[in-house]
Scaffold this motif. Sequence first.
Motif, PDB file in Angstrom:
ATOM      1  N   LYS A   1       3.448  -5.845  12.896  1.00  0.00           N
ATOM      2  CA  LYS A   1       4.605  -5.092  13.379  1.00  0.00           C
ATOM      3  C   LYS A   1       4.798  -3.812  12.573  1.00  0.00           C
ATOM      4  O   LYS A   1       5.035  -2.732  13.138  1.00  0.00           O
ATOM      5  N   GLU A   2       4.694  -3.909  11.257  1.00  0.00           N
ATOM      6  CA  GLU A   2       4.849  -2.729  10.402  1.00  0.00           C
ATOM      7  C   GLU A   2       3.774  -1.684  10.703  1.00  0.00           C
ATOM      8  O   GLU A   2       4.050  -0.475  10.689  1.00  0.00           O
ATOM      9  N   PHE A   3       2.570  -2.146  10.958  1.00  0.00           N
ATOM     10  CA  PHE A   3       1.479  -1.236  11.315  1.00  0.00           C
ATOM     11  C   PHE A   3       1.825  -0.465  12.592  1.00  0.00           C
ATOM     12  O   PHE A   3       1.694   0.762  12.650  1.00  0.00           O
ATOM     13  N   ALA A   4       2.273  -1.185  13.624  1.00  0.00           N
ATOM     14  CA  ALA A   4       2.610  -0.542  14.896  1.00  0.00           C
ATOM     15  C   ALA A   4       3.772   0.431  14.735  1.00  0.00           C
ATOM     16  O   ALA A   4       3.750   1.540  15.302  1.00  0.00           O
ATOM     17  N   VAL A   5       4.775   0.043  13.984  1.00  0.00           N
ATOM     18  CA  VAL A   5       5.922   0.923  13.741  1.00  0.00           C
ATOM     19  C   VAL A   5       5.466   2.203  13.051  1.00  0.00           C
ATOM     20  O   VAL A   5       5.889   3.313  13.411  1.00  0.00           O
ATOM     21  N   ASN A   6       4.581   2.076  12.079  1.00  0.00           N
ATOM     22  CA  ASN A   6       4.081   3.248  11.367  1.00  0.00           C
ATOM     23  C   ASN A   6       3.304   4.168  12.303  1.00  0.00           C
ATOM     24  O   ASN A   6       3.440   5.403  12.245  1.00  0.00           O
ATOM     25  N   VAL A   7       2.506   3.590  13.185  1.00  0.00           N
ATOM     26  CA  VAL A   7       1.743   4.381  14.156  1.00  0.00           C
ATOM     27  C   VAL A   7       2.684   5.177  15.053  1.00  0.00           C
ATOM     28  O   VAL A   7       2.438   6.356  15.349  1.00  0.00           O
ATOM     29  N   VAL A   8       3.788   4.543  15.477  1.00  0.00           N
ATOM     30  CA  VAL A   8       4.733   5.212  16.373  1.00  0.00           C
ATOM     31  C   VAL A   8       5.576   6.235  15.618  1.00  0.00           C
ATOM     32  O   VAL A   8       5.710   7.390  16.057  1.00  0.00           O
ATOM     33  N   LYS A   9       6.146   5.848  14.480  1.00  0.00           N
ATOM     34  CA  LYS A   9       7.023   6.757  13.724  1.00  0.00           C
ATOM     35  C   LYS A   9       6.294   8.029  13.310  1.00  0.00           C
ATOM     36  O   LYS A   9       6.856   9.125  13.354  1.00  0.00           O
ATOM     37  N   ASN A  10       5.039   7.897  12.919  1.00  0.00           N
ATOM     38  CA  ASN A  10       4.267   9.040  12.434  1.00  0.00           C
ATOM     39  C   ASN A  10       3.335   9.619  13.497  1.00  0.00           C
ATOM     40  O   ASN A  10       2.512  10.480  13.191  1.00  0.00           O
ATOM     41  N   ARG A  11       3.496   9.110  14.726  1.00  0.00           N
ATOM     42  CA  ARG A  11       2.722   9.604  15.870  1.00  0.00           C
ATOM     43  C   ARG A  11       1.218   9.637  15.574  1.00  0.00           C
ATOM     44  O   ARG A  11       0.499  10.563  15.973  1.00  0.00           O
TER      45      ARG A  11
END
Length: 270
Positions: free
Chosen positions: A158-168
């Motif tokens: 989940k943290e990985f996916a959030v990082n991908v989205v937040k930082n585009r």
Amino acid sequence: MQDYPKTRVLIANDDGIQSGYMLALACALVPYADVCVFAPEVEQSGVGHAFTVRRGLSVKKVEIAENSAIEAYSMSGTPADCVKFALGHFATHGLTTEGAGPGAFDVCFSGVNLGENSGVSSLYSGTVAGAREAALWGVPGIALSLRGTTANMLETAKEFAVNVVKNRLFERIPVGVFWNVNFPKATAETFKGFKATKMALGMFTDHYSHENGLWQLDGDKLWDEQPKDSDDYLLNQGYATITPHRIDQTDEESLNEINNMLAGGDLMSF
């Protein structure tokens, strides 16, 4: 930091619309994106990139009690069907034939899957097919799979996916490429971090047992016999692996050899 419009995220899977792992991913992304789920109504593990043709598909809106901000639909088809319909029709037409849809998606996550999809598993995986289908439509696709069910690896996914989205970071995935990401059987103490890896090519140790008139498939991988820079090997060592896959499967060396055969008259030419 540049001000972007809110990211539109599509989530699919092959474990089905009831998967708690997929729901956990969707809930984690809601604060950072507009999240839409299209998932099979029943489990579709191991269906590869199959899609439905010559028969109709049903699409049903699903209420997600845990988070009303998640727009979710179940489909009677495969993971590839879900992504194909969402990107090829729903985004532009909604659930009508001529109406206006909600708009294009920026990134597609497929998962989080229960079970690894590294190495040759990726060729059979419905989860990986979801990410591959997105890439076929020019949308960055990322497959997420857990080798084990350890809860903290779900948190890491989940943290990985959030990082991908937040930082585009999805914008840095080239057109025609998608990521296959696998998380190991690990605890917070044994998890070794992330590695960019090649796809392992070692086949399963397949064997069949015969019970009650039926043949049952079983087997595993020779994890430690794979190249040490491959996803299977490093996943087994406790790393999360990120393996970029390409849509274009053309082997250039063989293409040149076939052209030489044609030029030399070794193959029939017209």
